[in-house]
Design a protein around this motif. Structure first.
Motif, PDB file in Angstrom:
ATOM      1  N   LEU A   1       8.027  13.298 -24.089  1.00  0.00           N
ATOM      2  CA  LEU A   1       7.979  13.525 -25.527  1.00  0.00           C
ATOM      3  C   LEU A   1       9.356  13.351 -26.160  1.00  0.00           C
ATOM      4  CD1 LEU A   1       5.572  16.594 -25.683  1.00  0.00           C
ATOM      5  CD2 LEU A   1       5.071  14.210 -26.262  1.00  0.00           C
ATOM      6  N   LEU A   2      10.399  13.808 -25.480  1.00  0.00           N
ATOM      7  CA  LEU A   2      11.758  13.637 -25.989  1.00  0.00           C
ATOM      8  C   LEU A   2      12.132  12.166 -26.059  1.00  0.00           C
ATOM      9  CD1 LEU A   2      13.651  15.979 -26.756  1.00  0.00           C
ATOM     10  CD2 LEU A   2      14.904  15.496 -24.674  1.00  0.00           C
ATOM     11  N   GLN A   3      11.725  11.400 -25.060  1.00  0.00           N
ATOM     12  CA  GLN A   3      12.010   9.964 -25.045  1.00  0.00           C
ATOM     13  C   GLN A   3      11.275   9.257 -26.188  1.00  0.00           C
ATOM     14  OE1 GLN A   3      14.135   8.156 -23.435  1.00  0.00           O
ATOM     15  NE2 GLN A   3      13.413   6.184 -24.121  1.00  0.00           N
ATOM     16  N   MET A   4      10.045   9.641 -26.440  1.00  0.00           N
ATOM     17  CA  MET A   4       9.280   9.022 -27.526  1.00  0.00           C
ATOM     18  C   MET A   4       9.862   9.383 -28.893  1.00  0.00           C
ATOM     19  SD  MET A   4       7.157   7.240 -25.951  1.00  0.00           S
ATOM     20  CE  MET A   4       5.812   6.764 -26.987  1.00  0.00           C
ATOM     21  N   TRP A   5      10.379  10.616 -29.006  1.00  0.00           N
ATOM     22  CA  TRP A   5      10.872  11.105 -30.285  1.00  0.00           C
ATOM     23  C   TRP A   5      12.286  10.629 -30.585  1.00  0.00           C
ATOM     24  CZ3 TRP A   5      13.884  15.994 -31.077  1.00  0.00           C
ATOM     25  CH2 TRP A   5      14.043  16.284 -32.427  1.00  0.00           C
ATOM     26  N   LYS A   6      13.190  10.721 -29.608  1.00  0.00           N
ATOM     27  CA  LYS A   6      14.605  10.437 -29.842  1.00  0.00           C
ATOM     28  C   LYS A   6      15.088   9.114 -29.260  1.00  0.00           C
ATOM     29  CE  LYS A   6      16.674  13.907 -31.908  1.00  0.00           C
ATOM     30  NZ  LYS A   6      17.543  13.766 -33.040  1.00  0.00           N
ATOM     31  N   LYS A   7      14.304   8.461 -28.427  1.00  0.00           N
ATOM     32  CA  LYS A   7      14.718   7.210 -27.769  1.00  0.00           C
ATOM     33  C   LYS A   7      16.062   7.399 -27.045  1.00  0.00           C
ATOM     34  CE  LYS A   7      11.256   4.919 -29.490  1.00  0.00           C
ATOM     35  NZ  LYS A   7      10.044   4.888 -28.770  1.00  0.00           N
ATOM     36  N   LEU A   8      16.086   8.365 -26.129  1.00  0.00           N
ATOM     37  CA  LEU A   8      17.301   8.699 -25.388  1.00  0.00           C
ATOM     38  C   LEU A   8      17.682   7.605 -24.399  1.00  0.00           C
ATOM     39  CD1 LEU A   8      16.521  12.419 -24.535  1.00  0.00           C
ATOM     40  CD2 LEU A   8      18.047  11.584 -26.302  1.00  0.00           C
ATOM     41  N   ASP A   9      18.987   7.487 -24.159  1.00  0.00           N
ATOM     42  CA  ASP A   9      19.479   6.590 -23.126  1.00  0.00           C
ATOM     43  C   ASP A   9      19.364   7.322 -21.786  1.00  0.00           C
ATOM     44  OD1 ASP A   9      20.629   4.476 -21.808  1.00  0.00           O
ATOM     45  OD2 ASP A   9      22.688   5.018 -22.354  1.00  0.00           O
ATOM     46  N   VAL A  10      18.738   6.716 -20.831  1.00  0.00           N
ATOM     47  CA  VAL A  10      18.434   7.375 -19.567  1.00  0.00           C
ATOM     48  C   VAL A  10      19.643   7.416 -18.627  1.00  0.00           C
ATOM     49  CG1 VAL A  10      16.911   7.284 -17.552  1.00  0.00           C
ATOM     50  CG2 VAL A  10      16.038   6.694 -19.796  1.00  0.00           C
ATOM     51  N   LYS A  11      20.566   6.486 -18.752  1.00  0.00           N
ATOM     52  CA  LYS A  11      21.682   6.397 -17.817  1.00  0.00           C
ATOM     53  C   LYS A  11      22.558   7.660 -17.789  1.00  0.00           C
ATOM     54  CE  LYS A  11      25.137   3.225 -16.137  1.00  0.00           C
ATOM     55  NZ  LYS A  11      25.773   1.940 -16.287  1.00  0.00           N
ATOM     56  N   PRO A  12      22.995   8.224 -18.915  1.00  0.00           N
ATOM     57  CA  PRO A  12      23.803   9.449 -18.840  1.00  0.00           C
ATOM     58  C   PRO A  12      23.031  10.639 -18.276  1.00  0.00           C
ATOM     59  CG  PRO A  12      23.963   8.479 -21.023  1.00  0.00           C
ATOM     60  CD  PRO A  12      22.928   7.715 -20.274  1.00  0.00           C
ATOM     61  N   VAL A  13      21.760  10.724 -18.608  1.00  0.00           N
ATOM     62  CA  VAL A  13      20.945  11.821 -18.081  1.00  0.00           C
ATOM     63  C   VAL A  13      20.822  11.704 -16.565  1.00  0.00           C
ATOM     64  CG1 VAL A  13      18.662  12.901 -18.155  1.00  0.00           C
ATOM     65  CG2 VAL A  13      19.697  12.026 -20.253  1.00  0.00           C
ATOM     66  N   SER A  14      20.649  10.498 -16.080  1.00  0.00           N
ATOM     67  CA  SER A  14      20.561  10.279 -14.635  1.00  0.00           C
ATOM     68  C   SER A  14      21.877  10.622 -13.947  1.00  0.00           C
ATOM     69  CB  SER A  14      20.203   8.827 -14.340  1.00  0.00           C
ATOM     70  OG  SER A  14      18.964   8.512 -14.886  1.00  0.00           O
ATOM     71  N   ALA A  15      22.985  10.255 -14.565  1.00  0.00           N
ATOM     72  CA  ALA A  15      24.297  10.550 -13.978  1.00  0.00           C
ATOM     73  C   ALA A  15      24.529  12.050 -13.894  1.00  0.00           C
ATOM     74  CB  ALA A  15      25.397   9.879 -14.794  1.00  0.00           C
ATOM     75  N   VAL A  16      24.179  12.784 -14.941  1.00  0.00           N
ATOM     76  CA  VAL A  16      24.336  14.243 -14.911  1.00  0.00           C
ATOM     77  C   VAL A  16      23.453  14.843 -13.822  1.00  0.00           C
ATOM     78  CG1 VAL A  16      23.868  16.359 -16.220  1.00  0.00           C
ATOM     79  CG2 VAL A  16      25.066  14.462 -17.301  1.00  0.00           C
ATOM     80  N   THR A  17      22.252  14.344 -13.706  1.00  0.00           N
ATOM     81  CA  THR A  17      21.346  14.855 -12.681  1.00  0.00           C
ATOM     82  C   THR A  17      21.906  14.627 -11.287  1.00  0.00           C
ATOM     83  OG1 THR A  17      19.450  14.452 -14.102  1.00  0.00           O
ATOM     84  CG2 THR A  17      19.014  14.685 -11.760  1.00  0.00           C
ATOM     85  N   ILE A  18      22.406  13.435 -11.032  1.00  0.00           N
ATOM     86  CA  ILE A  18      22.902  13.102  -9.699  1.00  0.00           C
ATOM     87  C   ILE A  18      24.176  13.854  -9.362  1.00  0.00           C
ATOM     88  CG2 ILE A  18      23.900  11.241  -8.311  1.00  0.00           C
ATOM     89  CD1 ILE A  18      21.819   9.381  -9.643  1.00  0.00           C
ATOM     90  N   TYR A  19      25.120  13.907 -10.292  1.00  0.00           N
ATOM     91  CA  TYR A  19      26.436  14.452  -9.986  1.00  0.00           C
ATOM     92  C   TYR A  19      26.580  15.948 -10.243  1.00  0.00           C
ATOM     93  CZ  TYR A  19      27.821   9.627  -9.514  1.00  0.00           C
ATOM     94  OH  TYR A  19      27.904   8.325  -9.108  1.00  0.00           O
ATOM     95  N   VAL A  20      25.682  16.559 -11.009  1.00  0.00           N
ATOM     96  CA  VAL A  20      25.810  17.983 -11.318  1.00  0.00           C
ATOM     97  C   VAL A  20      24.641  18.786 -10.761  1.00  0.00           C
ATOM     98  CG1 VAL A  20      25.971  19.682 -13.169  1.00  0.00           C
ATOM     99  CG2 VAL A  20      27.170  17.514 -13.383  1.00  0.00           C
ATOM    100  N   PHE A  21      23.420  18.422 -11.142  1.00  0.00           N
ATOM    101  CA  PHE A  21      22.288  19.265 -10.807  1.00  0.00           C
ATOM    102  C   PHE A  21      21.896  19.208  -9.334  1.00  0.00           C
ATOM    103  CE2 PHE A  21      21.063  18.686 -15.465  1.00  0.00           C
ATOM    104  CZ  PHE A  21      21.706  19.860 -15.818  1.00  0.00           C
ATOM    105  N   ILE A  22      21.965  18.059  -8.702  1.00  0.00           N
ATOM    106  CA  ILE A  22      21.587  17.966  -7.288  1.00  0.00           C
ATOM    107  C   ILE A  22      22.530  18.776  -6.395  1.00  0.00           C
ATOM    108  CG2 ILE A  22      21.353  16.389  -5.325  1.00  0.00           C
ATOM    109  CD1 ILE A  22      19.989  14.447  -7.224  1.00  0.00           C
ATOM    110  N   PRO A  23      23.864  18.718  -6.589  1.00  0.00           N
ATOM    111  CA  PRO A  23      24.716  19.604  -5.785  1.00  0.00           C
ATOM    112  C   PRO A  23      24.414  21.092  -5.995  1.00  0.00           C
ATOM    113  CG  PRO A  23      26.024  17.858  -6.704  1.00  0.00           C
ATOM    114  CD  PRO A  23      24.662  17.750  -7.338  1.00  0.00           C
ATOM    115  N   PHE A  24      24.106  21.492  -7.236  1.00  0.00           N
ATOM    116  CA  PHE A  24      23.735  22.882  -7.474  1.00  0.00           C
ATOM    117  C   PHE A  24      22.453  23.245  -6.732  1.00  0.00           C
ATOM    118  CE2 PHE A  24      26.160  22.896 -11.666  1.00  0.00           C
ATOM    119  CZ  PHE A  24      27.212  23.625 -11.134  1.00  0.00           C
ATOM    120  N   LEU A  25      21.497  22.345  -6.730  1.00  0.00           N
ATOM    121  CA  LEU A  25      20.234  22.586  -6.048  1.00  0.00           C
ATOM    122  C   LEU A  25      20.450  22.732  -4.544  1.00  0.00           C
ATOM    123  CD1 LEU A  25      17.143  22.777  -6.207  1.00  0.00           C
ATOM    124  CD2 LEU A  25      17.084  20.308  -5.939  1.00  0.00           C
TER     125      LEU A  25
END
Length: 63
Positions: free
Chosen positions: A20-44
């Motif tokens: 829904l956020l992608q449909m509404w705001k047309k977000l760029d996926v690359k920065p979100v993916s980078a944050v997920t890989i470099y921040v959230f996965i190590p925390f997990l």
């Protein structure tokens, strides 16, 4: 039903919110993916290791 509410529903809701956020705001996926890989996965991974160690040392936490 408990497993569905605790495991499956949060995962599905994250996908739905992202869609829904992608449909509404047309977000760029690359920065979100980078944050997920470099921040959230190590925390997990850290959380998973810490919970494994705590449960091994304190069995009462696994309830």
């Amino acid at each position: 039903m408990g497993i569905f509410l605790q495991v499956v529903l949060p995962i599905i809701s994250v996908f739905i919110i992202g869609y829904l956020l992608q449909m509404w705001k047309k977000l760029d996926v690359k920065p979100v993916s980078a944050v997920t890989i470099y921040v959230f996965i190590p925390f997990l991974v850290f959380q998973a290791f810490m919970m494994k160690i705590l449960v091994a040392n304190f069995p009462s936490l696994s309830s």
